[in-house]
Design a protein around this motif. Structure first.
Motif, short mmCIF file in Angstrom:
data_model
loop_
_atom_site.label_atom_id
_atom_site.label_comp_id
_atom_site.label_asym_id
_atom_site.label_seq_id
_atom_site.Cartn_x
_atom_site.Cartn_y
_atom_site.Cartn_z
N HIS A 113 0.86 -1.19 0.00
CA HIS A 113 0.00 0.00 0.00
C HIS A 113 0.90 1.24 0.00
O HIS A 113 1.49 1.58 1.01
N TRP A 114 0.99 1.88 -1.15
CA TRP A 114 1.93 2.98 -1.31
C TRP A 114 1.59 4.19 -0.47
O TRP A 114 2.43 5.07 -0.28
N ASN A 115 0.38 4.27 0.08
CA ASN A 115 0.06 5.39 0.98
C ASN A 115 0.83 5.27 2.29
O ASN A 115 0.81 6.19 3.10
N LYS A 116 1.55 4.17 2.49
CA LYS A 116 2.41 3.99 3.67
C LYS A 116 3.84 4.48 3.41
O LYS A 116 4.65 4.52 4.33
N LEU A 117 4.15 4.86 2.17
CA LEU A 117 5.48 5.40 1.87
C LEU A 117 5.60 6.81 2.42
O LEU A 117 4.62 7.56 2.45
N CYS A 118 6.79 7.16 2.85
CA CYS A 118 7.07 8.49 3.40
C CYS A 118 8.21 9.13 2.62
O CYS A 118 9.07 8.44 2.06
N LYS A 119 8.21 10.45 2.63
CA LYS A 119 9.29 11.20 2.00
C LYS A 119 10.62 10.72 2.59
O LYS A 119 10.71 10.49 3.80
N GLU A 120 11.60 10.53 1.75
CA GLU A 120 12.95 10.07 2.10
C GLU A 120 13.06 8.56 2.28
O GLU A 120 14.17 8.06 2.51
N ASP A 121 11.97 7.80 2.19
CA ASP A 121 12.10 6.34 2.24
C ASP A 121 12.97 5.88 1.08
O ASP A 121 12.81 6.35 -0.05
N GLU A 122 13.89 4.99 1.36
CA GLU A 122 14.72 4.40 0.31
C GLU A 122 14.02 3.14 -0.18
O GLU A 122 13.66 2.27 0.62
N VAL A 123 13.79 3.07 -1.50
CA VAL A 123 13.02 1.97 -2.06
C VAL A 123 13.72 1.35 -3.25
O VAL A 123 14.58 1.95 -3.89
N LEU A 124 13.34 0.11 -3.52
CA LEU A 124 13.75 -0.61 -4.72
C LEU A 124 12.48 -0.97 -5.47
O LEU A 124 11.47 -1.35 -4.85
N LEU A 125 12.52 -0.88 -6.80
CA LEU A 125 11.37 -1.20 -7.64
C LEU A 125 11.65 -2.47 -8.43
O LEU A 125 12.73 -2.61 -9.02
N PHE A 126 10.67 -3.38 -8.44
CA PHE A 126 10.80 -4.64 -9.16
C PHE A 126 9.61 -4.83 -10.09
O PHE A 126 8.49 -4.45 -9.75
N ARG A 127 9.87 -5.41 -11.24
CA ARG A 127 8.83 -5.83 -12.17
C ARG A 127 9.14 -7.26 -12.56
O ARG A 127 10.26 -7.55 -13.00
N ALA A 128 8.16 -8.15 -12.37
CA ALA A 128 8.33 -9.57 -12.70
C ALA A 128 9.59 -10.15 -12.05
O ALA A 128 10.32 -10.92 -12.66
N GLY A 129 9.86 -9.73 -10.80
CA GLY A 129 11.00 -10.27 -10.06
C GLY A 129 12.35 -9.67 -10.41
O GLY A 129 13.35 -10.05 -9.83
N GLU A 130 12.39 -8.73 -11.35
CA GLU A 130 13.64 -8.12 -11.76
C GLU A 130 13.71 -6.68 -11.26
O GLU A 130 12.77 -5.90 -11.44
N LYS A 131 14.83 -6.33 -10.64
CA LYS A 131 15.02 -4.96 -10.15
C LYS A 131 15.13 -4.02 -11.35
O LYS A 131 15.95 -4.22 -12.24
N ILE A 132 14.28 -2.98 -11.35
CA ILE A 132 14.32 -2.04 -12.46
C ILE A 132 14.65 -0.61 -12.01
O ILE A 132 14.82 0.27 -12.85
N GLY A 133 14.72 -0.39 -10.70
CA GLY A 133 15.04 0.95 -10.24
C GLY A 133 15.25 1.00 -8.75
O GLY A 133 14.90 0.08 -8.01
N ALA A 134 15.82 2.13 -8.30
CA ALA A 134 16.07 2.35 -6.88
C ALA A 134 16.20 3.84 -6.65
O ALA A 134 16.52 4.60 -7.56
N GLY A 135 15.94 4.25 -5.42
CA GLY A 135 16.09 5.65 -5.07
C GLY A 135 15.37 5.96 -3.78
O GLY A 135 15.13 5.08 -2.96
#
Length: 79
Positions: free
Chosen positions: A16-38
């Motif tokens: 639930h992305w409404n639980k994300l906060c400013k400055e949280d460090e995250v990784l993004l995955f699509r179909a099990g493959e990392k596609i981004g970070a920040g």
């Protein structure tokens, strides 16, 4: 003796992305493959969209719930 500096970082799934906060460090995955970070720059109140300051100087990117991504947060940074 294990070196804590080399211990794997456990990631927290954020369904639930409404639980994300400013400055949280995250990784993004699509179909099990990392596609981004920040780190999260801002998000919509309903959690449908957030802006990511991408790692490695790749700029700012809007992420939408319909993009088919799974988001993981590094623990301990959530506001």
């Amino acid at each position: 003796m294990p070196n804590p500096a080399k211990a794997p970082v456990m990631l927290e799934p954020v369904p639930h992305w409404n639980k994300l906060c400013k400055e949280d460090e995250v990784l993004l995955f699509r179909a099990g493959e990392k596609i981004g970070a920040g780190r999260v720059d801002m998000r919509a109140m309903d959690g449908s969209v957030f802006w990511l300051i991408q790692s490695g100087g790749m700029g700012r990117h809007m992420v939408h719930a319909n993009d088919g991504l799974t988001v993981y947060r590094r623990p301990g940074r959530s506001g």
